[in-house]
Write an enzyme that holds these catalytic residues in place. Structure first.
Site, short mmCIF file in Angstrom:
data_model
loop_
_atom_site.label_atom_id
_atom_site.label_comp_id
_atom_site.label_asym_id
_atom_site.label_seq_id
_atom_site.Cartn_x
_atom_site.Cartn_y
_atom_site.Cartn_z
N CYS A 2 46.08 45.26 32.38
CA CYS A 2 47.52 45.46 32.18
C CYS A 2 47.76 46.47 31.06
O CYS A 2 47.15 46.40 30.01
CB CYS A 2 48.26 44.18 31.87
SG CYS A 2 48.23 43.00 33.19
N ARG A 27 42.63 51.11 32.13
CA ARG A 27 42.52 49.69 31.84
C ARG A 27 42.37 48.85 33.10
O ARG A 27 41.98 47.69 33.04
CB ARG A 27 43.75 49.21 31.06
CG ARG A 27 43.91 49.89 29.73
CD ARG A 27 45.22 49.55 29.09
NE ARG A 27 45.27 48.18 28.64
CZ ARG A 27 44.79 47.74 27.50
NH1 ARG A 27 44.19 48.58 26.68
NH2 ARG A 27 44.88 46.48 27.15
N TRP A 74 47.46 44.24 36.37
CA TRP A 74 46.20 43.80 36.97
C TRP A 74 46.43 42.34 37.36
O TRP A 74 46.58 41.48 36.49
CB TRP A 74 45.08 43.94 35.93
CG TRP A 74 43.71 43.73 36.47
CD1 TRP A 74 42.91 44.65 37.08
CD2 TRP A 74 42.95 42.51 36.44
NE1 TRP A 74 41.71 44.09 37.42
CE2 TRP A 74 41.70 42.78 37.06
CE3 TRP A 74 43.20 41.22 35.98
CZ2 TRP A 74 40.72 41.81 37.20
CZ3 TRP A 74 42.21 40.26 36.12
CH2 TRP A 74 40.98 40.56 36.72
N ASN A 100 51.55 41.50 28.91
CA ASN A 100 50.11 41.52 29.10
C ASN A 100 49.59 40.21 28.52
O ASN A 100 49.95 39.84 27.41
CB ASN A 100 49.51 42.72 28.35
CG ASN A 100 48.01 42.82 28.51
OD1 ASN A 100 47.42 42.08 29.30
ND2 ASN A 100 47.40 43.73 27.79
N GLY A 101 48.77 39.50 29.28
CA GLY A 101 48.24 38.22 28.81
C GLY A 101 48.52 37.14 29.85
O GLY A 101 48.81 37.45 31.00
N GLU A 481 21.62 46.27 32.40
CA GLU A 481 22.72 47.21 32.22
C GLU A 481 22.73 48.24 33.36
O GLU A 481 23.79 48.58 33.90
CB GLU A 481 22.59 47.90 30.85
CG GLU A 481 23.57 49.01 30.58
CD GLU A 481 25.04 48.61 30.69
OE1 GLU A 481 25.34 47.40 30.81
OE2 GLU A 481 25.90 49.51 30.70
N LYS A 485 25.79 48.91 36.12
CA LYS A 485 26.42 50.22 36.35
C LYS A 485 26.56 50.46 37.85
O LYS A 485 27.60 50.90 38.32
CB LYS A 485 25.60 51.35 35.71
CG LYS A 485 25.70 51.48 34.23
CD LYS A 485 26.95 52.14 33.72
CE LYS A 485 28.00 51.28 33.14
NZ LYS A 485 27.88 50.12 32.40
N GLU A 488 29.20 48.04 39.36
CA GLU A 488 30.58 48.32 38.93
C GLU A 488 31.19 49.49 39.66
O GLU A 488 32.32 49.41 40.14
CB GLU A 488 30.59 48.69 37.42
CG GLU A 488 30.57 47.54 36.47
CD GLU A 488 30.58 48.04 35.02
OE1 GLU A 488 31.36 47.52 34.25
OE2 GLU A 488 29.79 48.94 34.67
N HIS A 504 8.45 34.75 42.33
CA HIS A 504 8.89 33.35 42.41
C HIS A 504 10.15 33.23 43.26
O HIS A 504 11.03 32.43 42.98
CB HIS A 504 9.11 32.78 41.01
CG HIS A 504 7.87 32.79 40.18
ND1 HIS A 504 6.81 31.94 40.42
CD2 HIS A 504 7.47 33.58 39.16
CE1 HIS A 504 5.84 32.19 39.57
NE2 HIS A 504 6.21 33.20 38.79
#
Ligand code: G6P
Length: 608
Positions: A2, A27, A74, A100-101, A481, A485, A488, A504
């Site tokens: 947001c 954002r 969002w 926002n929140g 990481e 990437k 995402e 395993h």
């Protein structure tokens, strides 16, 4: 997550609101809207991208008011559609709000208001605030807001318009970021600095439950008792171009390429002429450092991955036991904390809700908190006992690159400093590690030049649906990481696996044509990893190996090999991640993805 903007000035607000929102696109959002006070409050909202909102705004005449608020949403409560997007207007049309929140107690409040005859239009928690505000309103916006704050629970940054007060915009925040930009004859609110940077470099940071009243020529700050609050004016130090694409197609590529410079700044400014580490002006004393019993590293996402690498590095250099927790787990698992412990939180944005809550949990237990943060003046930075800034400059692409790299750099510096104080490494070894650290930015720069080769490799492999990235020790941390990437930005399913664990279970998934990326940069583990690669090859996988310069024998087992420059084994994550960032970037490009704004993701996760 947001984005909020607001404008109180003497020229039309709408162009500022739309441009400001475009600077907050990073954002993450799925709908957007603006409200401008004209003869009354006029609202335009649209599902989808800002371009859709702009197109709608263009069809509205007389949207020329000089007071307004805007929002990129969002979705949390209710689908991303026109009705659920912000701004939300009260039933009477008198009050308009962006938020926002999350308002945690919105259901009982909604029921209460409905029982009083209020009719709701959306499924959101935010509309409750707009309706409650209007319900309590008796002529004074501040009295009303104070009453509303007394009723709502959760996190919020709010921008509020009331048509009875056509010259003022009111804002408040709690656990959600909000800045107050100070212009000439106009003032602004925004979730983040890039939204106002074209207009001003000066801003205030609101503390929790402080209220800002913005007019064209004034900004007044009050606490909840209506006492004036004084804050120093912060001034943005970075150049405006730092928040622009500078000729690159995507911010992510620009930020990948900025890593050498960011690393030089981050490391260079913390080494004395004699090569000793100086950790800014932290309060943590040498005595405290000598007595640390355990370190808890707490973070989310990529910052957590930096924490995993940190565990290997810090334990090896300082012999202090390190626990690494996801912030969302740490805050609820009643961690065992003692006074001699140190908590290190890591966060690029400095606003991640779970990390902030974990920090508070640690401090409530009298544990000293040292935070590694990029965003200057952010909530995590302000609430920590000590903060070490990563100095990477603004990071706009959702997927972090220079943020992660500089987090690792700060971790190396902390480990070196602690090792020197605790005498866990010999001076010669510290010198060797310091020199290797100084060399890292140039080595990263050399890797960014492999751009074209990675592009070809990525294009050839862009049709893969599953990718396994394997490594041992630090390479396992770096693999996590690298895997994130890919997930995402290219939406390729990918898993990071500790190479020794593969047989395993997971090896059953490897078949003809599976792509496996094997990271093998640790001298002591290299041969073991080569054996793992052989096992995988035998099952038909296509293998790309990432190894240190000189390890040419891997060419006999792997299909393709990426060489990284030689560095200390403790620092290899800083190098292996570079080709993987480029690989993920080009796979995303080949698959036609929006690299900077991946679906469903937000750069700054300010809710749980
Ligand atoms: C979000 C971002 C990730 C980031 C994580 C932690 O999920 O999409 O890229 O790593 O938050 O963010 P922080 O700002 O605390 O580092």
């Amino acid at each position: 997550m947001c984005g909020i903007v607001g404008f109180a000035g003497k020229r039309p607000a709408a162009p500022f609101l739309l441009d400001g929102l475009s600077k907050l696109e990073y954002r993450g959002y799925d709908s957007a809207g603006i409200a401008v006070f004209c003869d009354k409050i006029r609202t335009v909202k649209s599902q989808g991208r800002l371009a859709d909102l702009r197109a709608k705004v263009d069809t509205v005449s007389h949207l020329d008011g000089t007071l307004g608020i805007g929002h990129t949403r969002w979705a949390t409560h209710g689908a991303p559609n026109d009705i659920n997007s912000h701004p939300h207007t009260s039933m009477s049309g008198r009050v308009s709000i962006v938020h926002n929140g999350i308002i945690e107690n919105y259901i009982p409040l909604k029921q209460e208001l409905e029982a009083a005859g209020v009719v709701f239009r959306s499924e959101t928690d935010t509309e409750v605030v707009a309706q409650l505000f209007d319900y309590y309103y008796e002529g004074d916006m501040i009295d009303t807001l104070i009453r509303v704050i007394g009723r709502i629970r959760g996190s919020y940054a709010l921008g509020i318009l009331c048509s009875d007060h056509p010259d003022q915009l009111v804002a408040v925040r709690k656990d959600s970021p909000l800045i107050i930009g100070l212009g000439e004859g106009e003032n602004y609110i925004a979730s983040d600095i890039p939204a106002v940077l074209e207009h001003t470099r000066d801003y205030y940071l609101l503390e929790d439950n402080e209220i800002a009243i913005l007019k064209a020529d004034s900004v007044e700050l009050l606490d909840l008792n209506k006492n004036p609050v004084h804050h120093d004016v912060y001034t943005v130090t970075y150049d405006i171009s730092a928040a622009e694409k500078g000729g690159y197609e995507y911010f992510m590529m620009k930020e990948i390429m900025e890593q050498p410079r960011a690393m030089r700044t981050c490391i260079g400014s913390r080494l004395t002429e004699n090569g000793e580490v100086k950790l800014d002006k932290i309060r943590l004393t040498e005595e405290q450092i000598r007595n640390i019993g355990r370190i808890h590293i707490v973070a989310c996402g990529s910052a957590w991955h930096a924490g995993i690498v940190a565990k290997y590095v810090i334990e090896e250099m300082t012999r202090i036991p390190v626990e690494v927790d996801l912030a969302s787990e740490f805050r609820y698992r009643r961690p065992i904390l003692s006074r001699n412990d140190l908590c290190i939180t890591i966060s690029q944005s400095g606003e991640t809700a779970d990390t902030l809550a974990a920090l508070r949990e640690a401090r409530a237990n009298d544990v000293h908190v040292l935070s590694i943060v990029n965003a200057v003046g952010s909530s995590i930075a302000r609430e920590s006992d000590d903060v070490l800034y990563t100095m990477a400059g603004p990071e706009i692409a959702v997927a972090t690159t220079k943020g992660y790299s500089t987090q690792l750099a700060v971790i190396y510096l902390i480990a070196l400093k602690f090792a020197a104080i605790r005498k866990t490494l010999k001076p010669a070894r510290i010198q060797e590690l310091t020199q290797a650290l100084i060399n890292l930015p140039d080595q990263i720069e050399a890797l960014t030049k492999m751009d074209q080769r990675l592009r070809e490799m990525a294009t050839e492999n862009a049709d893969k649906n599953d990718v396994f990235i394997i490594g041992r020790g630090i390479d396992y941390g770096a693999s996590m990481e690298s895997s994130l990437k890919l997930k995402e930005i290219s939406y390729v399913h990918s898993e990071a696996y500790a190479a020794g664990e593969l047989k395993h279970g997971t090896i059953s998934l490897i078949e003809d044509g599976s792509l496996v990326i094997a990271v093998a940069t640790q001298d002591a583990l290299y041969e073991k990893l080569v054996s793992n690669v052989k096992e995988i090859k035998a099952r038909g996988a296509h293998v790309i190996a990432i190894v240190k310069e000189g390890c040419t024998d891997v060419e006999e087992v792997a299909d393709e090999v990426i060489y990284i420059p030689s560095t200390d084994d403790l620092y290899t994550s800083s190098l292996t991640v570079i080709p993987m960032q480029l690989f993920a970037y080009y796979v995303a490009i080949a698959r036609g993805c929006d690299v900077d704004k991946p679906r469903n993701l937000a750069k700054s996760v300010t809710v749980e």
